[in-house]
Design an enzyme around this catalytic site. Structure first.
Site, PDB file in Angstrom:
ATOM      1  N   ASP A   7     -39.312 -39.542 -19.423  1.00 51.44           N
ATOM      2  CA  ASP A   7     -40.278 -40.599 -19.695  1.00 51.44           C
ATOM      3  C   ASP A   7     -40.645 -41.222 -18.347  1.00 51.44           C
ATOM      4  OD1 ASP A   7     -38.153 -42.235 -19.016  1.00 51.44           O
ATOM      5  OD2 ASP A   7     -38.127 -43.357 -20.899  1.00 51.44           O
ATOM      6  N   CYS A  64     -34.347 -40.214 -18.487  1.00 49.51           N
ATOM      7  CA  CYS A  64     -34.955 -41.483 -18.881  1.00 49.51           C
ATOM      8  C   CYS A  64     -34.198 -42.574 -18.124  1.00 49.51           C
ATOM      9  CB  CYS A  64     -34.958 -41.673 -20.400  1.00 49.51           C
ATOM     10  SG  CYS A  64     -33.351 -41.854 -21.179  1.00 49.51           S
ATOM     11  N   THR A  66     -31.604 -44.517 -18.964  1.00 51.65           N
ATOM     12  CA  THR A  66     -30.150 -44.399 -19.086  1.00 51.65           C
ATOM     13  C   THR A  66     -29.677 -42.994 -19.437  1.00 51.65           C
ATOM     14  OG1 THR A  66     -30.338 -44.927 -21.424  1.00 51.65           O
ATOM     15  CG2 THR A  66     -29.947 -46.790 -19.919  1.00 51.65           C
ATOM     16  N   HIS A  97     -16.393 -26.931 -22.964  1.00 52.47           N
ATOM     17  CA  HIS A  97     -15.842 -27.202 -24.297  1.00 52.47           C
ATOM     18  C   HIS A  97     -16.926 -27.332 -25.375  1.00 52.47           C
ATOM     19  CE1 HIS A  97     -11.620 -28.866 -23.066  1.00 52.47           C
ATOM     20  NE2 HIS A  97     -11.925 -27.735 -22.447  1.00 52.47           N
ATOM     21  N   HIS A 134     -12.985 -24.005 -29.453  1.00 51.69           N
ATOM     22  CA  HIS A 134     -14.218 -24.678 -29.014  1.00 51.69           C
ATOM     23  C   HIS A 134     -15.400 -24.239 -29.873  1.00 51.69           C
ATOM     24  CE1 HIS A 134     -11.945 -26.334 -25.838  1.00 51.69           C
ATOM     25  NE2 HIS A 134     -11.890 -25.249 -25.092  1.00 51.69           N
TER      26      HIS A 134
HETATM   27  C1  RB5 Z   1     -37.517 -47.282 -20.912  1.00 53.51           C
HETATM   28  O1  RB5 Z   1     -37.660 -48.597 -20.522  1.00 53.51           O
HETATM   29  C2  RB5 Z   1     -36.076 -47.011 -21.336  1.00 53.51           C
HETATM   30  O2  RB5 Z   1     -35.795 -47.690 -22.501  1.00 53.51           O
HETATM   31  C3  RB5 Z   1     -35.856 -45.535 -21.513  1.00 53.51           C
HETATM   32  O3  RB5 Z   1     -36.159 -44.874 -20.329  1.00 53.51           O
HETATM   33  C4  RB5 Z   1     -34.435 -45.097 -21.834  1.00 53.51           C
HETATM   34  O4  RB5 Z   1     -33.515 -45.640 -20.945  1.00 53.51           O
HETATM   35  C5  RB5 Z   1     -33.999 -45.205 -23.216  1.00 53.51           C
HETATM   36  O5  RB5 Z   1     -32.896 -44.810 -23.569  1.00 53.51           O
END
Ligand code: RB5
Length: 148
Positions: A7, A64, A66, A97, A134
């Site tokens: 994203d 993204c 996180t 695994h 596994h």
């Molecule tokens: C975007 O602001 C953020 O929410 C997205 O990149 C991501 O971290 C969501 O899990």
């Protein structure tokens, strides 16, 4: 062939990793997004996940903020085993695994150097076929997908 997708929050890290894949001579296909305007990560997670499940790509790398949203979305696609990793050990175990077929990374969590080590580990580590447990456990996960 490696599927990559991001994203807006993951775009810059995706570009960094694409540059490294090119240096390593690895083929990739970019499923977007392609600019930094705000977008919805599930759309791009689904495209890359589908490319892996269909066999168009062998593995997928998702980016993204996180890594969490991308991994949650990708794991809704039957056949996907996406691991959100912030360290090399988890990436190695996700392959050996869990036979993870996609990796999700957080651009707001990791620097490019750490992300690259995690990606390399993910791409280089084989699934451990020496221990049948596994595969048995992975089969249990996919059996759940087939239950109504
Ligand atoms: C975007 O602001 C953020 O929410 C997205 O990149 C991501 O971290 C969501 O899990």
């Amino acid at each position: 062939m490696i599927a990559v997708a991001s994203d807006h929050a993951g775009l810059e890290l995706k570009k960094e990793i694409i540059g490294q894949l090119e240096l390593l001579g690895m083929s990739y296909r970019d499923y977007g997004s392609f600019d930094d305007s705000s977008c919805h990560y599930p759309e791009y997670a689904f495209k890359a996940a589908q490319a892996v499940v269909s066999g168009e790509c062998d593995r997928g790398l998702l980016f993204c903020g996180t890594g969490v949203g991308m991994s949650i979305a990708a794991n809704k696609v039957p056949g996907v085993r996406c691991a959100c990793c912030s360290d090399v050990y988890s990436a190695a175990m996700a392959r050996s695994h869990n036979n993870a077929n996609l990796l999700a990374l957080g651009a707001r969590v990791l620097g490019a150097g750490a992300a690259l080590e995690i990606v390399k580990t993910f791409l280089e580590t084989p699934f451990d076929l020496s221990n049948p447990r596994h595969k048995q456990r992975i089969d249990m996960i996919h059996a759940c997908e087939r239950r109504k």
